[in-house]
Motif scaffolding. Sequence first.
Motif, short mmCIF file in Angstrom:
data_model
loop_
_atom_site.label_atom_id
_atom_site.label_comp_id
_atom_site.label_asym_id
_atom_site.label_seq_id
_atom_site.Cartn_x
_atom_site.Cartn_y
_atom_site.Cartn_z
N ILE A 53 52.50 27.68 -31.79
CA ILE A 53 53.29 28.23 -32.90
C ILE A 53 54.53 28.90 -32.33
O ILE A 53 54.44 29.79 -31.48
CB ILE A 53 52.46 29.26 -33.71
CG1 ILE A 53 51.28 28.57 -34.39
CG2 ILE A 53 53.34 29.96 -34.74
CD1 ILE A 53 50.37 29.50 -35.18
N TYR A 58 48.90 22.74 -31.65
CA TYR A 58 50.34 22.43 -31.62
C TYR A 58 51.20 23.51 -30.99
O TYR A 58 52.36 23.26 -30.65
CB TYR A 58 50.86 22.19 -33.06
CG TYR A 58 50.02 21.23 -33.86
CD1 TYR A 58 49.81 19.92 -33.42
CD2 TYR A 58 49.44 21.63 -35.06
CE1 TYR A 58 49.03 19.04 -34.16
CE2 TYR A 58 48.66 20.75 -35.80
CZ TYR A 58 48.46 19.47 -35.36
OH TYR A 58 47.69 18.60 -36.09
N LEU A 108 46.01 25.98 -35.50
CA LEU A 108 47.40 25.50 -35.35
C LEU A 108 47.92 25.84 -33.96
O LEU A 108 48.55 25.02 -33.28
CB LEU A 108 48.31 26.12 -36.42
CG LEU A 108 48.06 25.70 -37.86
CD1 LEU A 108 48.97 26.48 -38.81
CD2 LEU A 108 48.30 24.19 -38.05
N LEU A 166 56.21 24.95 -35.68
CA LEU A 166 55.29 24.59 -34.59
C LEU A 166 56.08 24.22 -33.34
O LEU A 166 57.31 24.00 -33.39
CB LEU A 166 54.41 23.42 -35.04
CG LEU A 166 53.55 23.72 -36.27
CD1 LEU A 166 52.98 22.43 -36.86
CD2 LEU A 166 52.42 24.69 -35.93
#
Length: 338
Positions: A158, A156, A152, A228
């Motif tokens: 965090i 994208y 993640l 995100l």
Amino acid sequence: MLHVGINGFGTIGKRVADAVRVQPDMTVAGVAKRSPNFEATIAVDRDYGLYAAGEDGADPFASAGLDTAGTVRDLVEASDVVVDATPGGVGETNAALYADYDTPAIFQGGESADVADVSFNARANYDTAVGADTARVVSCNTTGLSRLFAPLQDAYGIEKARVTLVRRGGDPGQTGRGPINDTLPDPVEIPSHHGPDVQTVFPDLAIDTMGMKVPTTQMHTHSVNVTLESEPTAAAVRDLLSAESRLFLIPETLGIDGAGKLKEYTRDAGRPRGDVWENCIWAESVTAEDRDLYLFQAIHQEADVVPENIDAVRALSERTASAEQSIRRTDAALGVGR
Ligand code: NAD
């Protein structure tokens, strides 16, 4: 061939030994234990070479009719790498022994982070352990979260993670643990210690965690919300996570509603001890709302750290070209992701 010694042959140690045994580039140098219990007889049955870890040498094993190959010192000397899988806090007291023999050592998540040069997760920070003298494979919960956050973060970014960890009361063999009929905030302080542990792998990650304990021995369950830095669709996140060999997205069609059926599934599939090495993420739970991602995942506390220990052995010994190569090799030999 790397000779791997395992000190502490309980829930984690016996699984790591069996995982070492099936790797093409490793062999079990022996296992050290304190007590001549049923696990000691399994070590002998598997021809692992049993070493006495007690202060008074081989006596408890001899009186139980079990032959030992020497003391834990002999095992450390004969090993290229030692995996310490003794109970939490005991590993720290063994650190000087490994240093005495200049034997690289891997500790487990029950130790505090300063026991080792690095806190390790293969997907998130393999390279930090390459050539180090010591590494700590982070706890089952931190391993599960690190495997999820790494892709993640890469894809994208965090902004902030918030996780509620619903934890099993104890392992199946831990007859003295509980609760047996209650649901406990545990720890009751917020945030729980789990977030700071994840930050030993992701130092810059903003994360808050809350812990609970419930009467099950099967698995932990995480309720995850990640804000995100970009806005992917749920389908894109599912595709991203499905591409990770240690993340299993449970298809709705399997009819798996909880840890009980997950364990039944792996037993039916013939996995050793019914072990679930992968994070199990309910595919339908993956939900995206603007930049907020939500999902549920189950973590088999006895098993998910096992492949990570194998990768940590390769990282410390500097015998493998990359994280990807080690992960692929470990997964192929064990059957992770199949
Ligand atoms: P365990 O109690 O099942 O096994 C520990 C083993 O070490 C036992 O066989 C015990 O006899 C032996 N031992 C005790 N003192 C020893 C000593 N001085 N020298 C050598 N052996 C000794 O413990 P476990 O659950 O396997 O946990 C081991 C480590 O792994 C801990 O740090 C724990 O926090 C961590 N961990 C456990 C789990 C889990 O769910 N069980 C998950 C992830 C990480």
